[in-house]
Each structure stands twice: as structure tokens, then as C-alpha cells.
Design a protein around this motif. Sequence first.
Motif, PDB file in Angstrom:
ATOM      1  N   PRO A  88       0.843  -1.196   0.000  1.00  0.00           N
ATOM      2  CA  PRO A  88       0.000   0.000   0.000  1.00  0.00           C
ATOM      3  C   PRO A  88       0.877   1.244   0.000  1.00  0.00           C
ATOM      4  O   PRO A  88       1.798   1.369   0.799  1.00  0.00           O
ATOM      5  N   CYS A  89       0.613   2.138  -0.922  1.00  0.00           N
ATOM      6  CA  CYS A  89       1.430   3.341  -1.069  1.00  0.00           C
ATOM      7  C   CYS A  89       0.550   4.575  -0.912  1.00  0.00           C
ATOM      8  O   CYS A  89      -0.547   4.629  -1.454  1.00  0.00           O
ATOM      9  N   TYR A  90       1.067   5.532  -0.171  1.00  0.00           N
ATOM     10  CA  TYR A  90       0.314   6.731   0.128  1.00  0.00           C
ATOM     11  C   TYR A  90       1.097   7.958  -0.322  1.00  0.00           C
ATOM     12  O   TYR A  90       2.293   7.900  -0.539  1.00  0.00           O
ATOM     13  N   SER A  91       0.399   9.040  -0.430  1.00  0.00           N
ATOM     14  CA  SER A  91       1.002  10.283  -0.902  1.00  0.00           C
ATOM     15  C   SER A  91       0.550  11.425   0.011  1.00  0.00           C
ATOM     16  O   SER A  91      -0.266  11.219   0.915  1.00  0.00           O
ATOM     17  N   PRO A  92       1.048  12.629  -0.216  1.00  0.00           N
ATOM     18  CA  PRO A  92       0.610  13.763   0.610  1.00  0.00           C
ATOM     19  C   PRO A  92      -0.904  13.991   0.579  1.00  0.00           C
ATOM     20  O   PRO A  92      -1.457  14.567   1.513  1.00  0.00           O
ATOM     21  N   LYS A  93      -1.578  13.531  -0.465  1.00  0.00           N
ATOM     22  CA  LYS A  93      -3.031  13.699  -0.554  1.00  0.00           C
ATOM     23  C   LYS A  93      -3.782  12.937   0.540  1.00  0.00           C
ATOM     24  O   LYS A  93      -4.914  13.261   0.854  1.00  0.00           O
ATOM     25  N   ASP A  94      -3.136  11.905   1.112  1.00  0.00           N
ATOM     26  CA  ASP A  94      -3.781  11.073   2.126  1.00  0.00           C
ATOM     27  C   ASP A  94      -3.659  11.645   3.533  1.00  0.00           C
ATOM     28  O   ASP A  94      -4.201  11.075   4.477  1.00  0.00           O
ATOM     29  N   ILE A  95      -2.937  12.744   3.674  1.00  0.00           N
ATOM     30  CA  ILE A  95      -2.749  13.368   4.978  1.00  0.00           C
ATOM     31  C   ILE A  95      -3.242  14.803   4.887  1.00  0.00           C
ATOM     32  O   ILE A  95      -2.735  15.597   4.101  1.00  0.00           O
ATOM     33  N   GLY A  96      -4.243  15.098   5.688  1.00  0.00           N
ATOM     34  CA  GLY A  96      -4.852  16.425   5.624  1.00  0.00           C
ATOM     35  C   GLY A  96      -4.332  17.362   6.694  1.00  0.00           C
ATOM     36  O   GLY A  96      -3.258  17.175   7.249  1.00  0.00           O
ATOM     37  N   TRP A  97      -5.124  18.355   6.989  1.00  0.00           N
ATOM     38  CA  TRP A  97      -4.781  19.360   7.991  1.00  0.00           C
ATOM     39  C   TRP A  97      -4.745  18.728   9.377  1.00  0.00           C
ATOM     40  O   TRP A  97      -5.525  17.825   9.675  1.00  0.00           O
ATOM     41  N   SER A  98      -3.875  19.203  10.219  1.00  0.00           N
ATOM     42  CA  SER A  98      -3.718  18.745  11.608  1.00  0.00           C
ATOM     43  C   SER A  98      -3.532  17.235  11.687  1.00  0.00           C
ATOM     44  O   SER A  98      -4.020  16.586  12.602  1.00  0.00           O
ATOM     45  N   GLY A  99      -2.826  16.669  10.732  1.00  0.00           N
ATOM     46  CA  GLY A  99      -2.515  15.245  10.755  1.00  0.00           C
ATOM     47  C   GLY A  99      -3.696  14.335  10.506  1.00  0.00           C
ATOM     48  O   GLY A  99      -3.625  13.134  10.759  1.00  0.00           O
ATOM     49  N   LYS A 100      -4.792  14.862   9.993  1.00  0.00           N
ATOM     50  CA  LYS A 100      -5.983  14.045   9.731  1.00  0.00           C
ATOM     51  C   LYS A 100      -5.699  13.098   8.572  1.00  0.00           C
ATOM     52  O   LYS A 100      -5.292  13.502   7.500  1.00  0.00           O
ATOM     53  N   ILE A 101      -5.908  11.805   8.821  1.00  0.00           N
ATOM     54  CA  ILE A 101      -5.661  10.779   7.814  1.00  0.00           C
ATOM     55  C   ILE A 101      -6.927  10.616   6.982  1.00  0.00           C
ATOM     56  O   ILE A 101      -8.010  10.379   7.514  1.00  0.00           O
ATOM     57  N   LYS A 102      -6.780  10.715   5.660  1.00  0.00           N
ATOM     58  CA  LYS A 102      -7.921  10.660   4.752  1.00  0.00           C
ATOM     59  C   LYS A 102      -8.122   9.279   4.138  1.00  0.00           C
ATOM     60  O   LYS A 102      -9.089   9.078   3.415  1.00  0.00           O
ATOM     61  N   ASN A 103      -7.241   8.336   4.399  1.00  0.00           N
ATOM     62  CA  ASN A 103      -7.311   7.017   3.799  1.00  0.00           C
ATOM     63  C   ASN A 103      -7.591   5.988   4.887  1.00  0.00           C
ATOM     64  O   ASN A 103      -6.879   5.924   5.895  1.00  0.00           O
ATOM     65  N   VAL A 104      -8.604   5.144   4.695  1.00  0.00           N
ATOM     66  CA  VAL A 104      -9.025   4.174   5.702  1.00  0.00           C
ATOM     67  C   VAL A 104      -7.931   3.142   5.973  1.00  0.00           C
ATOM     68  O   VAL A 104      -7.657   2.805   7.128  1.00  0.00           O
ATOM     69  N   GLU A 105      -7.290   2.631   4.921  1.00  0.00           N
ATOM     70  CA  GLU A 105      -6.232   1.625   5.103  1.00  0.00           C
ATOM     71  C   GLU A 105      -5.045   2.189   5.879  1.00  0.00           C
ATOM     72  O   GLU A 105      -4.468   1.517   6.726  1.00  0.00           O
ATOM     73  N   LEU A 106      -4.679   3.414   5.581  1.00  0.00           N
ATOM     74  CA  LEU A 106      -3.575   4.057   6.286  1.00  0.00           C
ATOM     75  C   LEU A 106      -3.933   4.264   7.752  1.00  0.00           C
ATOM     76  O   LEU A 106      -3.115   4.023   8.638  1.00  0.00           O
ATOM     77  N   GLU A 107      -5.154   4.661   8.011  1.00  0.00           N
ATOM     78  CA  GLU A 107      -5.589   4.842   9.391  1.00  0.00           C
ATOM     79  C   GLU A 107      -5.607   3.516  10.147  1.00  0.00           C
ATOM     80  O   GLU A 107      -5.232   3.455  11.321  1.00  0.00           O
ATOM     81  N   MET A 108      -5.999   2.442   9.465  1.00  0.00           N
ATOM     82  CA  MET A 108      -5.969   1.112  10.096  1.00  0.00           C
ATOM     83  C   MET A 108      -4.533   0.721  10.455  1.00  0.00           C
ATOM     84  O   MET A 108      -4.287   0.162  11.524  1.00  0.00           O
ATOM     85  N   PHE A 109      -3.578   1.002   9.568  1.00  0.00           N
ATOM     86  CA  PHE A 109      -2.174   0.710   9.862  1.00  0.00           C
ATOM     87  C   PHE A 109      -1.711   1.489  11.093  1.00  0.00           C
ATOM     88  O   PHE A 109      -1.076   0.934  11.985  1.00  0.00           O
ATOM     89  N   LEU A 110      -2.031   2.769  11.145  1.00  0.00           N
ATOM     90  CA  LEU A 110      -1.585   3.604  12.260  1.00  0.00           C
ATOM     91  C   LEU A 110      -2.239   3.207  13.576  1.00  0.00           C
ATOM     92  O   LEU A 110      -1.650   3.382  14.644  1.00  0.00           O
ATOM     93  N   ASN A 111      -3.445   2.663  13.526  1.00  0.00           N
ATOM     94  CA  ASN A 111      -4.137   2.237  14.744  1.00  0.00           C
ATOM     95  C   ASN A 111      -3.785   0.819  15.174  1.00  0.00           C
ATOM     96  O   ASN A 111      -4.118   0.410  16.285  1.00  0.00           O
ATOM     97  N   THR A 112      -3.128   0.051  14.299  1.00  0.00           N
ATOM     98  CA  THR A 112      -2.709  -1.303  14.649  1.00  0.00           C
ATOM     99  C   THR A 112      -1.615  -1.223  15.704  1.00  0.00           C
ATOM    100  O   THR A 112      -0.661  -0.456  15.574  1.00  0.00           O
ATOM    101  N   LYS A 113      -1.748  -2.036  16.736  1.00  0.00           N
ATOM    102  CA  LYS A 113      -0.773  -2.049  17.826  1.00  0.00           C
ATOM    103  C   LYS A 113       0.407  -2.932  17.431  1.00  0.00           C
ATOM    104  O   LYS A 113       0.288  -4.145  17.325  1.00  0.00           O
ATOM    105  N   PHE A 114       1.550  -2.318  17.164  1.00  0.00           N
ATOM    106  CA  PHE A 114       2.784  -3.030  16.848  1.00  0.00           C
ATOM    107  C   PHE A 114       3.725  -2.955  18.043  1.00  0.00           C
ATOM    108  O   PHE A 114       3.708  -1.984  18.791  1.00  0.00           O
ATOM    109  N   ASP A 115       4.566  -3.980  18.183  1.00  0.00           N
ATOM    110  CA  ASP A 115       5.597  -3.932  19.218  1.00  0.00           C
ATOM    111  C   ASP A 115       6.728  -2.997  18.808  1.00  0.00           C
ATOM    112  O   ASP A 115       7.382  -2.401  19.663  1.00  0.00           O
TER     113      ASP A 115
END
Length: 172
Positions: A81-108
Motif C-alpha cells: 500500500p502506497c500513500y502520498s501527501p493527498k492522504d494526509i490532511g490538515w492537523s494530521g488528519k488521515i484521509k485514507n481508511v487503510e492508512l488509518e488502520m495501519f496507524l491504529n494497529t498495535k505493533f511492538d
Amino acid sequence: MILKGFREKSNKKYFNKMLVNRKVSNTSKTIESLGVILNIDEVSNIEAIKSISKLLNIRPNSFKIITYSEADQGIEASEFPCYSPKDIGWSGKIKNVELEMFLNTKFDALISYYFTDNLDLKVLTAAANVDFKIGVLQEEQRLNDLIINVNPEAIEVFKKELLKYLSILKRI
């Protein structure tokens, strides 16, 4: 152009707020899940990055890579999965569901393998739900728990140093 400047300023403010509120984990829990944020524009050997999971004995379902590209053509060329600046909005708001799922996944652990000082990549790293952050970027020391200074194409050296320091820290 003015809106781009305002967006960048709001993202810098969000990034600094994330770093101030960051809770650093003091446990030396072994790494069983791993996420990687990779700048596809800088790295040509993705297979070497993928082999880090085998080196650390991470199960395939506990290992995930996302890539970032400034250019839209990098998005189609990547197998991840590849993302670009278009997927990140103002105040760090993530505009892509898959990217948000990655960021919310708990990794060690999270490896941030990028060398340019890119605010969008730093925002992604800061927003990730991770206990231990490993990176190569050194301009913002508060971002990563472990910083390994290597050349962009020296992935094998990075892997060797990573293994050495994770052994010392009793993370593997």
C-alpha cells in the motif's frame, strides 16, 4: 500555495503536540509484531526490507509495510500500500481508511526507513500506535527510541546493526 503553507503549519503543530504527549515504553518486551514505514522514492531494494521480518522471527501476519511517495507514479509501481501527501490532511488528519488502520494497529516495534526530512512521514511515524520506534532520520531526536545512522542503500548494514542493538536491549 497559501493553503499548502497553512496545511504544513497545522501539521507541524500536530506533530509537535504528538511528540510532547508521547508515552515512552520502559519495558523490554520482545518484538512479536513489526510495522515499517518506507519512503519508496529513496529505497530500491524492498526485498531487503521485507527480510527484516525473517531476521527478527516475526510471523508474516504480524508484519506490515506501508510505503510513501511524493509522486503519484510511485503509488502504482509498489506492491505494498502506497500513500502520498493527498492522504494526509490538515492537523494530521488521515484521509485514507487503510492508512488509518495501519496507524491504529498495535505493533511492538515500528521501523521508519526514510532519509529525507519529510513532515508527512514524520507525522505518520508520530501517529503510529507503537511501543518502540526505530528510525534512521536524526533531525528530530524525540521521534524515535532507537536511531541507526546508515546510508540509504546500506540496508544490510542497517539489518546487522538493528539485530545487534535489539539483542543488547533484550527485544529479541
